[in-house]
Write an enzyme that holds these catalytic residues in place. Structure first.
Site, PDB file in Angstrom:
ATOM      1  N   LYS A  44       0.841  -1.201   0.000  1.00  0.00           N
ATOM      2  CA  LYS A  44       0.000   0.000   0.000  1.00  0.00           C
ATOM      3  C   LYS A  44       0.878   1.254   0.000  1.00  0.00           C
ATOM      4  CE  LYS A  44      -0.412  -0.540   5.022  1.00  0.00           C
ATOM      5  NZ  LYS A  44      -1.250  -1.114   6.105  1.00  0.00           N
ATOM      6  N   ARG A 141     -11.119  -0.698  14.139  1.00  0.00           N
ATOM      7  CA  ARG A 141     -10.803   0.217  13.041  1.00  0.00           C
ATOM      8  C   ARG A 141     -11.566  -0.245  11.795  1.00  0.00           C
ATOM      9  NH1 ARG A 141      -4.713   0.844  10.726  1.00  0.00           N
ATOM     10  NH2 ARG A 141      -5.294  -1.191   9.942  1.00  0.00           N
ATOM     11  N   TYR A 262      14.856  29.565  10.690  1.00  0.00           N
ATOM     12  CA  TYR A 262      13.603  30.238  11.036  1.00  0.00           C
ATOM     13  C   TYR A 262      13.408  30.289  12.547  1.00  0.00           C
ATOM     14  CZ  TYR A 262      11.667  30.208   6.294  1.00  0.00           C
ATOM     15  OH  TYR A 262      11.417  30.425   4.967  1.00  0.00           O
ATOM     16  N   MET A 315      11.251  23.977   4.680  1.00  0.00           N
ATOM     17  CA  MET A 315      10.606  23.212   3.613  1.00  0.00           C
ATOM     18  C   MET A 315      11.609  22.475   2.732  1.00  0.00           C
ATOM     19  SD  MET A 315       8.093  24.489   0.552  1.00  0.00           S
ATOM     20  CE  MET A 315       6.854  25.190   1.623  1.00  0.00           C
TER      21      MET A 315
HETATM   22  C1  LIG Z   1      -0.462  -2.046   6.748  1.00  0.00           C
HETATM   23  C2  LIG Z   1      -1.033  -3.357   7.094  1.00  0.00           C
HETATM   24  C3  LIG Z   1      -0.224  -4.496   7.205  1.00  0.00           C
HETATM   25  C4  LIG Z   1       1.288  -4.413   7.161  1.00  0.00           C
HETATM   26  O1  LIG Z   1       1.732  -3.972   8.424  1.00  0.00           O
HETATM   27  P1  LIG Z   1       3.290  -3.776   8.768  1.00  0.00           P
HETATM   28  O2  LIG Z   1       3.289  -3.335  10.183  1.00  0.00           O
HETATM   29  O3  LIG Z   1       3.770  -2.721   7.846  1.00  0.00           O
HETATM   30  O4  LIG Z   1       3.938  -5.078   8.556  1.00  0.00           O
HETATM   31  C5  LIG Z   1      -0.826  -5.714   7.385  1.00  0.00           C
HETATM   32  N1  LIG Z   1      -2.172  -5.815   7.500  1.00  0.00           N
HETATM   33  C6  LIG Z   1      -2.990  -4.738   7.443  1.00  0.00           C
HETATM   34  C7  LIG Z   1      -4.447  -4.914   7.580  1.00  0.00           C
HETATM   35  C8  LIG Z   1      -2.446  -3.482   7.249  1.00  0.00           C
HETATM   36  O5  LIG Z   1      -3.247  -2.412   7.209  1.00  0.00           O
END
Ligand SMILES: *Cc1c(COP(=O)(O)O)cnc(C)c1O
Length: 372
Positions: A44, A141, A262, A315
């Site tokens: 992802k 969640r 800054y 930035m």
């Molecule tokens: C992002 C995610 C993972 C991977 O988790 P890591 O901690 O990056 O290994 C696995 N399962 C779900 C549902 C996730 O959202």
């Protein structure tokens, strides 16, 4: 975008070196910890920032068959990068999206009764497509709550119509091995999986794999450890996948008590040599990594030594104190994170986690891929 040896000099002030060989090696190391399970790859957010178009083919060539993304558009990119693979969409089914997902052979991870109804209707009308079902076992969640799971499991006709290829859940505290929520979620997930014995189960993310074989069901879902984020332990030994560097633009000699950056939040405490470096928060180097008179910030690695930041991260720039690295000259590359400043260390100096550093890298880096 890539600059090979002998190519014209890069005009970018920041570069990423992405080691696909290390990515594949990390995937193999995690797979070796769970030899009875399939090991997928979570890709992802553009493969945690490193680029789906290069990461996915490398993993597929190494034998990874299943990929997880968050959203359907990400899934379409994975489908293009590895056409024969299995692709699950963790965020589930976008309203009205069943036919479009099926067209790309994306499998939604269904997590609400509404999504289940919609996917079931699509299947009942002759739609062809696989799915997974997400049970919430304690993270609160995504996924079906206990009552919703009960309703589905009590409806064999609906289950048959869906015929999920996978049932999954996600651990909230896998990175804290002795957190009691792990065992609680495991117990709940085991009960659910036992009631659908013909369907593959999946519980463990990266840290979940390290919790041991009890947490390994048919399929594991590592993300961050593939990319060299170590999380809780150095087990298995993971290789560095991403090195982020930026160029020194200027070197200046200043007196004691000179304000830097800054807000003039930090003043030099000795006659100092300062290097202004061409990456900042727009490149994912978080502003919370700033240094001030009262707080130590992040560090960079330059000419074989660590150098602390001075003043605020802006930035496009950070300033490092290179008084103790006198040979630094404009044009030198400073490592922001990589083999010498571990990703997790750089992130934690900015009060965040490696995941956020990787996924926030931004577009200004030259990206160089090496291996496998
Ligand atoms: C992002 C995610 C993972 C991977 O988790 P890591 O901690 O990056 O290994 C696995 N399962 C779900 C549902 C996730 O959202």
């Amino acid at each position: 975008m890539n600059q090979g040896a002998g190519a014209r000099p890069s005009l970018a002030n920041a570069r990423l070196t992405i080691d696909l060989g290390a990515l594949v090696a990390n995937w193999r190391s995690l797979a070796a910890l769970a030899p009875s399970s399939e090991t997928s790859a979570v890709v992802k957010a553009d493969a945690y920032g490193i680029g789906v178009a290069r990461a996915v083919p490398a993993l597929a060539a190494a034998g990874c068959r299943t990929f997880f993304v968050a959203t359907a558009p990400e899934g379409i990119e994975v489908r293009a990068a590895a056409p024969p693979s299995i692709v699950y969409v963790l965020d589930g089914l976008p309203p009205g999206g069943a036919a479009a997902l099926a067209e790309h052979r994306l499998r939604p991870v269904l997590g609400t009764p509404g999504e289940i109804t919609e996917w079931a209707a699509f299947r009942a009308e002759g739609g062809d497509g696989d799915c997974a079902v997400h049970f919430d076992t304690g993270m609160n969640r995504l996924g079906l709550g206990a009552d919703e799971a009960e309703a589905l499991l009590a409806d064999p006709r609906l289950l048959r119509l869906l015929s999920p290829a996978l049932v999954m859940s996600h651990l909230a505290c896998a990175d804290v091995a002795d957190d009691p929520l792990n065992a609680l979620q495991l117990g709940r997930f085991r009960e659910l999986v036992a009631r659908v014995p013909l369907i593959a189960g999946s519980l463990a993310n990266s840290a979940g794999i390290l919790l041991g074989p009890k947490y390994h069901f048919a399929l594991n879902r590592p993300g961050i450890m593939l990319y060299g984020g170590r999380g809780p332990a150095d087990r298995p030994p993971l290789r560095t996948v991403v090195t982020a560097e930026a160029r020194v633009l200027q070197v200046r000699h200043v007196d004691t008590d000179t304000p830097v950056g800054y807000g003039a939040t930090e003043r030099t405490r000795r006659p100092s040599v300062l290097a202004t470096i061409g990456a900042g928060y727009a490149d994912g180097y978080h502003r919370l990594g700033s240094s001030s008179d009262s707080r130590l910030g992040g560090k960079v690695f330059i000419r074989g030594r660590r150098a602390p930041l001075v003043g605020r991260v802006s930035m496009d720039l950070v300033v490092a104190d290179v008084t103790d690295v006198p040979e630094v000259v404009p044009g030198d590359w400073a490592e922001l994170f990589g083999p010498s400043i571990p990703l997790d260390e750089a992130a934690s100096a900015a009060a965040t986690i490696g995941y956020e550093f990787l996924t926030g890298l931004g577009r200004r880096y030259d990206r160089r891929f090496v291996g496998p």
